[in-house]
Design an enzyme around this catalytic site. Structure first.
Site, PDB file in Angstrom:
ATOM      1  N   THR A  19      15.035  17.967  -5.206  1.00 54.88           N
ATOM      2  CA  THR A  19      16.230  17.612  -4.437  1.00 54.88           C
ATOM      3  C   THR A  19      16.187  16.170  -3.951  1.00 54.88           C
ATOM      4  OG1 THR A  19      15.191  18.433  -2.400  1.00 54.88           O
ATOM      5  CG2 THR A  19      16.572  19.986  -3.637  1.00 54.88           C
ATOM      6  N   GLY A  20      15.124  15.453  -4.324  1.00 54.70           N
ATOM      7  CA  GLY A  20      14.922  14.100  -3.814  1.00 54.70           C
ATOM      8  C   GLY A  20      15.760  13.051  -4.517  1.00 54.70           C
ATOM      9  N   LEU A  22      14.918  10.404  -6.350  1.00 51.97           N
ATOM     10  CA  LEU A  22      14.574  10.083  -7.737  1.00 51.97           C
ATOM     11  C   LEU A  22      15.154  11.106  -8.698  1.00 51.97           C
ATOM     12  CD1 LEU A  22      13.043   8.253  -9.715  1.00 51.97           C
ATOM     13  CD2 LEU A  22      11.020   9.695  -9.351  1.00 51.97           C
ATOM     14  N   ARG A  51      11.324  22.224  -0.771  1.00 57.62           N
ATOM     15  CA  ARG A  51      11.147  23.057   0.426  1.00 57.62           C
ATOM     16  C   ARG A  51      12.409  23.801   0.838  1.00 57.62           C
ATOM     17  NH1 ARG A  51       8.800  18.751   4.572  1.00 57.62           N
ATOM     18  NH2 ARG A  51      10.481  17.582   3.579  1.00 57.62           N
ATOM     19  N   LYS A 148       4.033   6.424  -9.162  1.00 58.30           N
ATOM     20  CA  LYS A 148       3.275   5.517  -8.308  1.00 58.30           C
ATOM     21  C   LYS A 148       3.720   5.723  -6.852  1.00 58.30           C
ATOM     22  CE  LYS A 148       6.064   1.260  -8.232  1.00 58.30           C
ATOM     23  NZ  LYS A 148       5.972   0.906  -6.821  1.00 58.30           N
ATOM     24  N   HIS A 178       8.164   3.078 -14.754  1.00 63.96           N
ATOM     25  CA  HIS A 178       9.425   3.037 -15.477  1.00 63.96           C
ATOM     26  C   HIS A 178       9.651   1.706 -16.200  1.00 63.96           C
ATOM     27  CE1 HIS A 178      10.720   1.095 -11.692  1.00 63.96           C
ATOM     28  NE2 HIS A 178      11.670   0.530 -12.419  1.00 63.96           N
ATOM     29  N   GLU A 216      14.423  -9.497  -6.877  1.00 64.28           N
ATOM     30  CA  GLU A 216      15.404  -8.527  -6.405  1.00 64.28           C
ATOM     31  C   GLU A 216      16.273  -9.159  -5.329  1.00 64.28           C
ATOM     32  OE1 GLU A 216      13.561  -4.272  -6.314  1.00 64.28           O
ATOM     33  OE2 GLU A 216      12.030  -5.648  -5.558  1.00 64.28           O
ATOM     34  N   HIS A 240       3.635  -2.972 -11.935  1.00 61.95           N
ATOM     35  CA  HIS A 240       4.686  -3.455 -12.827  1.00 61.95           C
ATOM     36  C   HIS A 240       4.308  -4.773 -13.504  1.00 61.95           C
ATOM     37  CE1 HIS A 240       7.053  -0.245 -11.432  1.00 61.95           C
ATOM     38  NE2 HIS A 240       7.627  -0.817 -10.406  1.00 61.95           N
TER      39      HIS A 240
END
EC number: 1.1.1.49
Length: 483
Positions: A19-20, A22, A51, A148, A178, A216, A240
């Site tokens: 449900t997170g 990601l 949970r 990670k 990724h 970024e 990365h």
């Protein structure tokens, strides 16, 4: 152009943390795209474990909304989306207790590939591995995917590897980064090892230096609690940027096979020389039009954690002797870009005079945005008026070269399918992770011992002025970060 679809075997993929964020943003939208591409055999299932108490219908409703939000234009195919959502199941489990594990065990089927995605904090990896073993949910052919951070230093990385090794062999463990799933990263190997044009030039005789930039425009956002304990060195450089450096610098493996590729990457990490203190710049962004300062973002007014790192590294081997590798990463910068630039040396003798003599070939490999690569070459500027030289790019942007119908897969969807196929080539091995920490740890320890304070930099820039000087002292300059 029609893509070649490589089939996979029927599978059950269990996502812990289903449900997170990601799972909602990357994993499930990526799986839906693979479903539409015909790479999820009929009968394959995705089982979310978390949970919260809910049933399959509730979970399917939530993920339907998430896929529509993050899945791109393909979600307009409502018939396929509805069919994919029906492959989703949900079970509530207690990662540190016994609740829900019997129900999960009953859901699992014999005769299909079992993969378990640990989309949770590393503090739960050991608990999940133990319970998968205790309840006989994982078998000898099962695979686990771990996100990670792989520890926060060498000691914790070794402990984490040892914990996973209690119940899973190394060939069952997929440490996912990724960045390695990006089309351009894999094309880097194709360009290097599949073309006679580049490989003979890929050495210190012809390469002046190499730049790796991951910039970024966003700040730390809602990750302040994690990030302030990590910083750019742990969060980006150790994994990365290190992986990108390995792929650009490694020797050709004897074959394109997982351990052969990873053996060569490991040799690069072990050949990295310690970084001189004067060859590192740390930075921290100040308040600006883009938002509050780093210290305000992490709610720690005395924080000395870096949001920017630039450094110069050297590899002690025959191929790269004397060639500097400049690495740079930061938040709240001028533009969003991930790029590797191979800057070739000047020609030995120029027949042109003055400014016309100063031109260099540069191979720029873009990971984001607009994945692709271009080679900067020197030509005569068209028109009369003498020999005026100009640099132009030979551009291969994948979206342009392959056409709109050839959509470049997202990194996560590619990597998840590699897990199902049992292909570990694009995943880190345990000794790789430990070697990277062995190189990174002394840098962090030296900062802490000196109570080093990061240089402040304005938002929307290329970082601290000291990072510019890192290159200028060597008679070089960073490539421009375009906003």
């Amino acid at each position: 152009m029609v893509s070649r679809v490589i089939p996979v075997e029927q599978f059950d993929l269990v996502i812990f943390g289903g449900t997170g964020d990601l799972a909602r943003r990357k994993i499930l939208p990526g799986l839906f795209r693979r479903f539409r591409a015909g790479q999820m055999p009929e009968g394959s299932r995705v089982i979310a474990a978390a949970r919260s108490e809910m049933d399959d219908a509730d979970y399917r409703k939530q993920m339907m909304a998430a896929i529509k939000e993050f899945g791109g234009s393909e979600t307009k195919d409502t018939e396929s989306l509805e069919a994919f959502v029906q492959s989703l199941h949900y079970v509530a489990v207690d990662a540190r207790g016994d609740g829900g594990w019997s129900e999960l065990a009953q859901l699992m089927r014999d005769g299909v590939i079992r993969a378990f995605y640990f989309s949770v904090g590393p503090g739960l990896f050991g608990d999940l591995a133990e319970r998968l073993h205790q309840h006989a949910i994982a078998d000898r052919d099962s695979r686990i995917v771990v996100e990670k951070p792989f520890g926060r230093d060498l000691q914790s990385a070794k402990a984490l590897n040892a914990t996973l090794a209690q119940h899973f062999r190394e060939d069952q463990i997929y440490r996912i980064d990724h960045y390695l799933g990006k089309e351009t990263v894999q094309n880097l190997m194709a360009v290097r090892f599949g073309n006679a044009l580049f490989e003979p030039l890929w050495n210190s005789h012809y390469v002046d230096h190499i730049q790796i930039t991951v910039a970024e425009t966003v700040g730390v956002g809602g990750r302040g609690g994690y990030y302030d304990k990590s910083g750019a060195m742990r969060d980006m450089v150790q994994n990365h940027l290190m992986q990108l450096l390995c792929l650009i610098a490694m020797e050709a493996p004897n074959q394109f096979e997982a351990d052969a590729v990873r053996d060569e990457k490991l040799k690069v990490i072990r050949a990295l020389q310690p970084v001189d203190f004067h060859h590192i710049v740390r930075g921290q962004y100040e308040p600006g039009s883009g938002g509050p300062s780093y210290r305000e973002d992490v709610e720690n007014p005395r924080s000395h954690t870096e949001s920017f790192v630039a450094l110069k590294a050297h590899i002690a081997n025959m191929r790269w002797a004397g060639v500097p590798f400049y690495l740079r990463t930061g938040k709240r910068m001028k533009g969003r870009v991930s790029e590797i630039a191979v800057v070739f040396k000047d020609i030995g003798h120029s027949i042109f005079e003055g400014d016309e003599a100063r031109h260099r070939n540069i191979l720029a490999i873009r990971l984001q945005p607009n994945e692709g690569m271009d080679l900067q070459v020197t030509i005569k500027e068209p028109g009369p008026g003498g020999m005026r030289l100009v640099d132009v790019p030979l551009d291969m942007t994948f979206a342009d070269a392959l056409g709109d119908e050839q959509e470049v897969p997202d990194a996560y969807e590619r990597l998840i399918m590699d897990v199902i196929r049992g292909n570990q080539t694009l995943f880190m091995r345990g000794d790789e992770v430990e070697a990277a920490w062995a190189w990174t740890d002394p840098i962090i320890e030296a900062w802490e011992a000196r109570n080093d304070v990061p240089k402040h930099y304005d938002q929307g820039t290329a970082g601290p002025e000291d990072a510019m000087m890192l290159m200028h002292r060597d008679g070089r300059r960073w490539r421009e970060i375009k906003g």
